[in-house]
Motif scaffolding. Sequence first.
Motif, mmCIF file in Angstrom:
data_model
loop_
_atom_site.group_PDB
_atom_site.id
_atom_site.type_symbol
_atom_site.label_atom_id
_atom_site.label_comp_id
_atom_site.label_asym_id
_atom_site.label_seq_id
_atom_site.Cartn_x
_atom_site.Cartn_y
_atom_site.Cartn_z
ATOM 1 N N ILE A 114 -0.123 -9.456 33.107
ATOM 2 C CA ILE A 114 -1.416 -8.930 32.662
ATOM 3 C C ILE A 114 -2.065 -8.096 33.785
ATOM 4 C CG2 ILE A 114 -3.662 -9.601 31.691
ATOM 5 C CD1 ILE A 114 -1.073 -10.592 30.098
ATOM 6 N N GLY A 115 -2.013 -8.639 35.019
ATOM 7 C CA GLY A 115 -2.653 -7.944 36.138
ATOM 8 C C GLY A 115 -1.881 -6.694 36.548
ATOM 9 N N GLY A 116 -0.556 -6.811 36.687
ATOM 10 C CA GLY A 116 0.255 -5.681 37.151
ATOM 11 C C GLY A 116 0.173 -4.493 36.211
ATOM 12 N N CYS B 169 -4.719 1.681 35.488
ATOM 13 C CA CYS B 169 -5.927 2.150 36.193
ATOM 14 C C CYS B 169 -5.531 3.121 37.313
ATOM 15 C CB CYS B 169 -6.697 0.972 36.798
ATOM 16 S SG CYS B 169 -7.466 -0.114 35.592
ATOM 17 N N LEU B 170 -4.485 2.765 38.076
ATOM 18 C CA LEU B 170 -4.066 3.599 39.209
ATOM 19 C C LEU B 170 -3.488 4.930 38.734
ATOM 20 C CD1 LEU B 170 -2.496 0.744 41.350
ATOM 21 C CD2 LEU B 170 -4.394 2.214 42.099
ATOM 22 N N GLY C 79 1.641 -6.910 45.187
ATOM 23 C CA GLY C 79 2.325 -8.087 44.641
ATOM 24 C C GLY C 79 1.494 -8.645 43.494
ATOM 25 N N ALA C 80 1.937 -8.334 42.264
ATOM 26 C CA ALA C 80 1.264 -8.875 41.064
ATOM 27 C C ALA C 80 2.262 -9.776 40.364
ATOM 28 C CB ALA C 80 0.822 -7.727 40.153
ATOM 29 N N ALA D 157 -7.637 -11.108 36.775
ATOM 30 C CA ALA D 157 -6.492 -10.258 37.139
ATOM 31 C C ALA D 157 -6.751 -8.814 36.690
ATOM 32 C CB ALA D 157 -5.210 -10.796 36.493
ATOM 33 N N ILE D 158 -7.350 -8.671 35.518
ATOM 34 C CA ILE D 158 -7.671 -7.333 34.987
ATOM 35 C C ILE D 158 -8.731 -6.665 35.879
ATOM 36 C CG2 ILE D 158 -8.817 -6.167 33.032
ATOM 37 C CD1 ILE D 158 -7.369 -8.341 31.216
ATOM 38 N N ILE D 159 -9.739 -7.435 36.275
ATOM 39 C CA ILE D 159 -10.814 -6.881 37.119
ATOM 40 C C ILE D 159 -10.261 -6.465 38.491
ATOM 41 C CG2 ILE D 159 -13.008 -7.459 38.254
ATOM 42 C CD1 ILE D 159 -13.620 -9.229 35.735
ATOM 43 N N ASP D 160 -9.287 -7.219 39.020
ATOM 44 C CA ASP D 160 -8.634 -6.820 40.281
ATOM 45 C C ASP D 160 -8.049 -5.409 40.171
ATOM 46 O OD1 ASP D 160 -9.029 -9.336 41.405
ATOM 47 O OD2 ASP D 160 -6.954 -9.999 41.150
ATOM 48 N N GLY D 161 -7.436 -5.112 39.021
ATOM 49 C CA GLY D 161 -6.764 -3.806 38.840
ATOM 50 C C GLY D 161 -7.751 -2.660 38.952
#
Length: 417
Positions: free
Chosen positions: A10-12, A18-19, A159-160, A320-324
């Motif tokens: 989900i995070g990766g 986003c990137l 590292g996700a 994890a989504i907010i980290d992205g």
Amino acid sequence: MRIVIAGAGIGGLTAAMCLHRAGFDVEVFEAVSTLKPLGVGINIQAGAVRILSSLGLEPALATTGIETRELRYANRHGQTIWADPRGRHAGLPWPQFSIHRGELQMILFDAARRMLGEGRIKFGRRICGFEQNGRKIRARFADRDGTIVEQTEADLLIGADGIHSAVRAHFYPGEGPPKWQGILMWRGVTIGKPYLGGATMVQAGHHTQKFVCYPISRAHAERGEALINWICDLHMGDKAMLPREDWNRPGTLGDFLPRFENWKFDWLDVPGVIKAAHTILEFPMVDRDPLPRWSHGRITLLGDAAHPMYPIGSNGASQAIIDGEAITQELSVGDDPERALQRYEQRRLPPMARIVESNRRKGIDIMLDIVEERAPQGFSDLDSVLPPDELEKIVSDYKKLAAQDRDTLLKLAAAKA
Ligand SMILES: Cc1cc2nc3c(=O)[nH]c(=O)nc-3n(C[C@H](O)[C@H](O)[C@H](O)COP(=O)(O)OP(=O)(O)OC[C@H]3O[C@@H](n4cnc5c(N)ncnc54)[C@H](O)[C@@H]3O)c2cc1C
């Protein structure tokens, strides 16, 4: 700048999109050889739906999952302690969704593949080693047999790769397995009748014995049914051994159903829901200690690799989504990437460490234990058991901690406008 992400969870996948949208050259390397819709239910809080909506994913989430209308806490007799409207029902600009974790991952994967281009998300590539030389990182990826199948160079590595992160283990080789405090979770999915209006997430019981449920499928709702995701938490005592962690380990009814046999509420027959399950998985409730740092030069951690936490307060996938988004915003400043990764860490590590620690102290679930302790046989007047100002403080403290409070979310909406 070429950014390599290890892990298409989900995070990766969110970070990759986003990137990419911000103009970075991104490639994702995932350990499994094919993505299968694994897992059971998961919640995405409004603050994280905000980010997925900006990536154009809200229609797919809305047609797949359930827009959560209410979060309700109840005692083990089914009496309501606290009910809170969620997402748009709370006046926020975004909904909250309850959805099957595997379906969410597929929605993210399809979107990421379209955005990044075919072949930019590579499977059967488990990150197994890397070196950092000045501004370049050289990473190696192995197949399931351990054979190195690809090596690549990048300017940055994220590292996700989840709770068993190999990237994290590289920097913290002595950390060992995740931490367990004796709670086992049985997670299941049952086709049943809609309860409490068909869009309510329920947390009932107390810390050592809890039942959580929420519907996760729009298709079932349209047929007048509810695909109910449920979780039974039981404290197994201090002597129990940590079971092997595996999201696919089947659970056995006899291990937990007897403890819930008399949980028949006037709005939900809990043992009936459990018995009718078509899937039951068993999983230990684990986390890891907060780390002193995530970023090492041009390498950092994201999602569960950085801050695995107990599933309390529906934070795992959402954070994890907010980290992205956070890492993308810091890298988009355009200065030295090492400084950007430091800022990402300063912005995200302290609040995530506070959630991990709060969840160990039961987080927002503390209200359940207070009511159980003060009124184990139930209550006729909640206010005399848990006065409104005490309840309000528990709720507002936790929402602020997780940045899910109304003021923070409305500020984000205003900033976007
Ligand atoms: C199979 C599975 C099922 C899950 N089911 C549920 C569920 O039902 N309910 C729930 O609340 N949470 C579930 N989770 C956990 C949940 O997805 C995470 O807590 C949360 O979404 C944070 O996301 P993440 O991207 O950081 O981690 P994850 O979603 O765990 O993703 C990590 C990804 O990294 C990959 N990976 C692992 N090691 C490597 C490596 N060395 N190199 C490259 N890739 C690697 C994994 O295969 C995975 O795709 C599940 C996780 C997994 C892996």
